[in-house]
Scaffold this motif. Sequence first.
Motif, PDB file in Angstrom:
ATOM      1  N   HIS A 228      -6.739 -13.945  15.892  1.00  0.00           N
ATOM      2  CA  HIS A 228      -5.443 -13.704  16.610  1.00  0.00           C
ATOM      3  C   HIS A 228      -5.269 -14.401  17.980  1.00  0.00           C
ATOM      4  O   HIS A 228      -4.497 -13.767  18.885  1.00  0.00           O
ATOM      5  CB  HIS A 228      -4.624 -12.219  16.643  1.00  0.00           C
ATOM      6  CG  HIS A 228      -5.987 -11.069  17.168  1.00  0.00           C
ATOM      7  ND1 HIS A 228      -6.153  -9.977  16.420  1.00  0.00           N
ATOM      8  CD2 HIS A 228      -6.704 -11.230  18.068  1.00  0.00           C
ATOM      9  CE1 HIS A 228      -7.255  -9.439  17.000  1.00  0.00           C
ATOM     10  NE2 HIS A 228      -7.422 -10.147  18.057  1.00  0.00           N
TER      11      HIS A 228
ATOM     12  N   PHE B 235       0.935  -1.148   0.046  1.00  0.00           N
ATOM     13  CA  PHE B 235       0.073  -0.036   0.021  1.00  0.00           C
ATOM     14  C   PHE B 235       1.012   1.156  -0.006  1.00  0.00           C
ATOM     15  O   PHE B 235       1.636   1.550   1.098  1.00  0.00           O
ATOM     16  CB  PHE B 235      -1.035  -0.032   1.069  1.00  0.00           C
ATOM     17  CG  PHE B 235      -1.794  -1.178   1.235  1.00  0.00           C
ATOM     18  CD1 PHE B 235      -2.960  -1.078   0.409  1.00  0.00           C
ATOM     19  CD2 PHE B 235      -1.827  -2.182   2.374  1.00  0.00           C
ATOM     20  CE1 PHE B 235      -3.924  -2.115   0.257  1.00  0.00           C
ATOM     21  CE2 PHE B 235      -2.556  -3.048   2.278  1.00  0.00           C
ATOM     22  CZ  PHE B 235      -3.728  -3.214   1.413  1.00  0.00           C
TER      23      PHE B 235
ATOM     24  N   ALA C  70       2.667  -4.726   2.916  1.00  0.00           N
ATOM     25  CA  ALA C  70       1.367  -5.386   3.931  1.00  0.00           C
ATOM     26  C   ALA C  70       1.719  -6.950   3.977  1.00  0.00           C
ATOM     27  O   ALA C  70       1.535  -7.563   4.929  1.00  0.00           O
ATOM     28  CB  ALA C  70       0.123  -4.963   3.325  1.00  0.00           C
TER      29      ALA C  70
ATOM     30  N   PRO D  98      -0.392 -11.187  14.973  1.00  0.00           N
ATOM     31  CA  PRO D  98      -0.641 -10.145  15.825  1.00  0.00           C
ATOM     32  C   PRO D  98      -1.336  -9.339  14.789  1.00  0.00           C
ATOM     33  O   PRO D  98      -1.530  -9.466  13.787  1.00  0.00           O
ATOM     34  CB  PRO D  98       0.650  -9.474  16.249  1.00  0.00           C
ATOM     35  CG  PRO D  98       1.907 -10.233  15.391  1.00  0.00           C
ATOM     36  CD  PRO D  98       0.961 -11.269  14.950  1.00  0.00           C
ATOM     37  N   SER D  99      -1.986  -8.236  15.450  1.00  0.00           N
ATOM     38  CA  SER D  99      -2.665  -7.171  14.524  1.00  0.00           C
ATOM     39  C   SER D  99      -1.829  -6.505  13.729  1.00  0.00           C
ATOM     40  O   SER D  99      -0.852  -6.159  14.151  1.00  0.00           O
ATOM     41  CB  SER D  99      -3.465  -6.210  15.503  1.00  0.00           C
ATOM     42  OG  SER D  99      -4.012  -5.372  14.940  1.00  0.00           O
ATOM     43  N   GLY D 100      -2.267  -6.513  12.709  1.00  0.00           N
ATOM     44  CA  GLY D 100      -1.612  -5.821  11.488  1.00  0.00           C
ATOM     45  C   GLY D 100      -0.696  -6.458  10.761  1.00  0.00           C
ATOM     46  O   GLY D 100       0.486  -6.143  10.062  1.00  0.00           O
ATOM     47  N   SER D 101      -0.805  -7.949  10.727  1.00  0.00           N
ATOM     48  CA  SER D 101       0.401  -8.782  10.508  1.00  0.00           C
ATOM     49  C   SER D 101       0.026  -9.076   8.859  1.00  0.00           C
ATOM     50  O   SER D 101       1.089  -9.711   8.384  1.00  0.00           O
ATOM     51  CB  SER D 101       0.605  -9.932  11.282  1.00  0.00           C
ATOM     52  OG  SER D 101      -0.565 -10.617  11.233  1.00  0.00           O
ATOM     53  N   GLY D 102      -1.046  -8.602   8.405  1.00  0.00           N
ATOM     54  CA  GLY D 102      -1.646  -8.926   7.135  1.00  0.00           C
ATOM     55  C   GLY D 102      -2.546 -10.277   6.775  1.00  0.00           C
ATOM     56  O   GLY D 102      -2.609 -10.462   5.836  1.00  0.00           O
ATOM     57  N   LYS D 103      -3.082 -10.803   7.930  1.00  0.00           N
ATOM     58  CA  LYS D 103      -3.832 -11.691   7.611  1.00  0.00           C
ATOM     59  C   LYS D 103      -5.240 -11.535   6.794  1.00  0.00           C
ATOM     60  O   LYS D 103      -5.775 -12.102   5.942  1.00  0.00           O
ATOM     61  CB  LYS D 103      -4.360 -12.171   9.174  1.00  0.00           C
ATOM     62  CG  LYS D 103      -3.401 -12.423  10.251  1.00  0.00           C
ATOM     63  CD  LYS D 103      -4.020 -13.019  11.403  1.00  0.00           C
ATOM     64  CE  LYS D 103      -4.854 -11.826  12.267  1.00  0.00           C
ATOM     65  NZ  LYS D 103      -3.848 -10.735  12.763  1.00  0.00           N
ATOM     66  N   THR D 104      -5.792 -10.295   7.292  1.00  0.00           N
ATOM     67  CA  THR D 104      -7.154  -9.783   6.431  1.00  0.00           C
ATOM     68  C   THR D 104      -6.480  -9.463   4.993  1.00  0.00           C
ATOM     69  O   THR D 104      -7.471  -9.858   4.193  1.00  0.00           O
ATOM     70  CB  THR D 104      -7.837  -8.399   6.921  1.00  0.00           C
ATOM     71  OG1 THR D 104      -8.030  -9.028   8.357  1.00  0.00           O
ATOM     72  CG2 THR D 104      -8.688  -8.290   6.324  1.00  0.00           C
ATOM     73  N   THR D 105      -5.507  -8.949   4.919  1.00  0.00           N
ATOM     74  CA  THR D 105      -5.091  -8.678   3.597  1.00  0.00           C
ATOM     75  C   THR D 105      -4.828  -9.858   2.714  1.00  0.00           C
ATOM     76  O   THR D 105      -5.269  -9.974   1.414  1.00  0.00           O
ATOM     77  CB  THR D 105      -3.672  -7.753   3.509  1.00  0.00           C
ATOM     78  OG1 THR D 105      -3.799  -6.609   4.289  1.00  0.00           O
ATOM     79  CG2 THR D 105      -3.202  -7.591   2.175  1.00  0.00           C
TER      80      THR D 105
ATOM     81  N   GLU E 292     -11.863 -13.394  11.419  1.00  0.00           N
ATOM     82  CA  GLU E 292     -12.191 -13.295  12.989  1.00  0.00           C
ATOM     83  C   GLU E 292     -13.574 -13.518  13.234  1.00  0.00           C
ATOM     84  O   GLU E 292     -14.096 -12.616  13.924  1.00  0.00           O
ATOM     85  CB  GLU E 292     -11.593 -11.842  13.438  1.00  0.00           C
ATOM     86  CG  GLU E 292     -10.151 -11.769  12.884  1.00  0.00           C
ATOM     87  CD  GLU E 292      -9.336 -11.006  14.082  1.00  0.00           C
ATOM     88  OE1 GLU E 292      -9.893 -10.848  15.050  1.00  0.00           O
ATOM     89  OE2 GLU E 292      -8.278 -10.375  13.513  1.00  0.00           O
TER      90      GLU E 292
ATOM     91  N   PHE F  20       4.258   1.067   1.925  1.00  0.00           N
ATOM     92  CA  PHE F  20       4.131  -0.051   3.055  1.00  0.00           C
ATOM     93  C   PHE F  20       4.182  -1.331   2.425  1.00  0.00           C
ATOM     94  O   PHE F  20       3.144  -1.704   1.583  1.00  0.00           O
ATOM     95  CB  PHE F  20       2.816   0.570   4.045  1.00  0.00           C
ATOM     96  CG  PHE F  20       2.721  -0.395   4.999  1.00  0.00           C
ATOM     97  CD1 PHE F  20       3.322  -0.309   6.117  1.00  0.00           C
ATOM     98  CD2 PHE F  20       1.622  -1.387   5.047  1.00  0.00           C
ATOM     99  CE1 PHE F  20       3.111  -1.208   7.331  1.00  0.00           C
ATOM    100  CE2 PHE F  20       1.640  -2.158   6.042  1.00  0.00           C
ATOM    101  CZ  PHE F  20       2.255  -2.322   7.203  1.00  0.00           C
TER     102      PHE F  20
HETATM  103  N1  LIG Z   1      -6.284  -0.253   2.061  1.00  0.00           N
HETATM  104  C1  LIG Z   1      -5.181   0.015   2.881  1.00  0.00           C
HETATM  105  N2  LIG Z   1      -4.280   0.796   2.574  1.00  0.00           N
HETATM  106  C2  LIG Z   1      -3.117   1.034   3.462  1.00  0.00           C
HETATM  107  N3  LIG Z   1      -2.820   0.227   4.097  1.00  0.00           N
HETATM  108  C3  LIG Z   1      -3.526  -0.962   4.598  1.00  0.00           C
HETATM  109  C4  LIG Z   1      -4.780  -1.110   3.790  1.00  0.00           C
HETATM  110  N4  LIG Z   1      -5.252  -2.539   4.115  1.00  0.00           N
HETATM  111  C5  LIG Z   1      -4.359  -2.591   5.164  1.00  0.00           C
HETATM  112  N5  LIG Z   1      -3.434  -1.973   5.328  1.00  0.00           N
HETATM  113  C6  LIG Z   1      -2.248  -2.185   6.183  1.00  0.00           C
HETATM  114  O1  LIG Z   1      -1.609  -3.399   6.041  1.00  0.00           O
HETATM  115  C7  LIG Z   1      -1.296  -3.826   7.398  1.00  0.00           C
HETATM  116  C8  LIG Z   1      -1.808  -5.367   7.440  1.00  0.00           C
HETATM  117  O2  LIG Z   1      -3.283  -5.279   7.559  1.00  0.00           O
HETATM  118  P1  LIG Z   1      -4.355  -6.311   7.857  1.00  0.00           P
HETATM  119  O3  LIG Z   1      -5.744  -5.773   7.806  1.00  0.00           O
HETATM  120  O4  LIG Z   1      -3.955  -7.427   6.757  1.00  0.00           O
HETATM  121  O5  LIG Z   1      -3.845  -6.912   9.067  1.00  0.00           O
HETATM  122  P2  LIG Z   1      -4.442  -7.941  10.131  1.00  0.00           P
HETATM  123  O6  LIG Z   1      -3.477  -9.049  10.085  1.00  0.00           O
HETATM  124  O7  LIG Z   1      -5.700  -8.564   9.613  1.00  0.00           O
HETATM  125  O8  LIG Z   1      -4.714  -7.266  11.566  1.00  0.00           O
HETATM  126  P3  LIG Z   1      -6.002  -7.308  12.431  1.00  0.00           P
HETATM  127  O9  LIG Z   1      -5.444  -8.548  13.334  1.00  0.00           O
HETATM  128  O10 LIG Z   1      -5.778  -6.322  13.247  1.00  0.00           O
HETATM  129  O11 LIG Z   1      -7.150  -7.538  11.819  1.00  0.00           O
HETATM  130  C9  LIG Z   1      -1.607  -3.138   8.357  1.00  0.00           C
HETATM  131  O12 LIG Z   1      -0.610  -2.186   8.841  1.00  0.00           O
HETATM  132  C10 LIG Z   1      -2.708  -2.065   7.495  1.00  0.00           C
HETATM  133  O13 LIG Z   1      -2.560  -0.811   8.134  1.00  0.00           O
END
Ligand SMILES: Nc1ncnc2c1ncn2[C@@H]1O[C@H](COP(=O)(O)OP(=O)(O)OP(=O)(O)O)[C@@H](O)[C@H]1O
Lengths: 277, 364
Positions: free
Chosen positions: B198, B19, B24, B43-50, B165, B22
Amino acid sequence: MRGTLSDRMGAALLMAPLLLFLILAYAWPFLGVVKWSFTLPTPGLGQYHALLTDELVQSVFIRTLRIAAIVTVVSVTAAYAITVVWVRGSPVQRVLAEFCILVPFWISVLTRAFGWVALLSNRGLINTWLQSIGFISEPLTLVRNEFGVIVGMSHFLIPFAVFPLASAMRSLDERVLLAARGLGSSRMRTFWTVFVPMTRSGIIGSALITFVFSLGFFVTPAILGGGRSVMIAELIYLRIFQSPDWGLGAAISVVLVVFVGALMALLFRYVKPKQLV
Amino acid sequence: MQQPGRAAEIKANGIGKSFGSFRALDNLSLDIGRGEFLTLLGPSGSGKTTFLMILAGFVQPSEGKLFSDGVDITHRPAEQRAAGMVFQGYALFPHMSVEQNIAFPLKVRKKSASEIKQRVGEMVERVGLKGHEKKLPAQLSGGQQQRVALARALVFEPGVLLLDEPFSALDKSLRGQMQAEMKRLHQETGTTFVFVTHDQSEALALSSRVAIFNHGKLLQVGRPDEVYDRPANRFVAEFLGEINMLPVKGVKPADNGATGLCEDRAVNMRCKAEAIKGDAILAIRPEDMSIAAEASANQNGIAATAIASTYLGAATKLDLTTRQGAKVTVSVPNEVAASALSKGNSVWLTWPAEKGFLLPDGGQ
Ligand SMILES: Nc1ncnc2c1ncn2[C@@H]1O[C@H](COP(=O)(O)OP(=O)(O)OP(=O)(O)O)[C@@H](O)[C@H]1O
Ligand SMILES: [Mg+2]
């Protein structure tokens, strides 16, 4: 918000000048109008009886309702399209849409009505152009009729129709749309079966605002209707200043205000005031 | 309802996502087997949702390829991937009843009215929503909404079910109940499940395999017992649960394992130590250590002082300090903890040679 007693008294004090102004400028004169409707020329319900029997008054009422309904459909539809672009478009599209929504607010209603006359009249831009490319031989009657009134009024009301829609679209959960697509629904289908129903409260609010505004329009129909498409506000004007038949004019006003009041009550059942701005 | 053969087999090949500047996700390769229950943990922000969004087709990867049953689906739009998805917060259609929500994917697929009726009925029964068919989502409890979301995602028999989740908004007991139901649904449908959480205990309890993420990187994939007992690195070891880290000196390979010196006592380890020589860290889970009055010469053990205890109901967590100052936590029966605390500084911590694993000293 729940405040202490002194908070509320403070708020009441701050609002007092506005309330006083509204009472002096609207409520008090309106009571006078109500009085006329029951007393002129003779005391009684005569004017209301006349209202129910006078064919001219009735045809104007029906025309007003018809025009308001058409203008509402046109305005809300156009506003919906603009709002989708404004709320969900790319950054460039958003700026363009915002510009289209705001610019009309800077131009007076009178200027805009005459602008439409210039565009739509027999020797206006549209007719001259259509004739010059040979598409028509005789000019089309686009103004001084209901069509012109509808065009002018819709143009005026579209920006007002935008705000309730925008508020509904902004509060919509994006993930629900993703979910629909993930379940196999095409973008088109998602729009019609998920997006539109989920913005229902915005559509209702937008339609009621447009409809209520349309009922009381004066300048635009007077100019673009050219006396041939008289709406209710213009009729009141004619009864008071030209006939003169103050009692009937007053009775029509009272009916209009009561009708609009009822619609407003309906409006606030569906939308919160803060969604309208 | 579902033929196990219809479950999808997914292959992610060098997936990356940026992104702006950054990162991800970084160079992620992962094979998800047919009918597997894979958990993405991190952990939170590790990229799972992405990663899940990339699997679903809502997000385009910046690089890398995605295959489903050997077919490249990297650029296939979400609506054609036919992946069932359960979003965090459910994302139910608020204007449709339970029944209409569940029927939606079938209507989109132009199934006949009678088939829709029958399959929605089956699904409603399966997730235990009988009697609630006509309600709107807003009239349901959190757990019931969750079931609608599951039913809606499973009713069209997708090759893969993606869950982000799904239980994070539920209270603990409901969570346990839904976890059990998920496991049952997985067995009944045979579909490939990819599940994001998580919560490490949820991951270990549910999955056939766990994939551990940190900072957009895939650190390790393996069966729950593999990643728990043989973590690839310190992050994975610590993320999966409490763990003690003891410095070991002079590590060298020995018959079926390795030996070294821990607090000046010889210790034996069954784990392999090819890559590790000299100083290392021995990592042992609290439940693998016990308290003893003394340790014999050929038994792994170190002297320690009990300093505090936390009563956990079924067991007690006991905090100790070793002679050389390392902090250790063990989980022991309640009465053992009480007697260790009363004895003051004269207890031994012991552990069997096959427990614990070696990590490079100070390494990640
Ligand atoms: N559309 C976007 N634009 C910019 N950054 C993004 C976008 N989507 C996700 N990110 C960044 O990518 C990283 C991974 O996000 P992601 O949502 O995959 O985390 P996660 O592992 O699902 O966390 P959580 O457990 O908090 O849901 C985060 O730092 C987030 O800020
Ligand atoms: Mg997430």
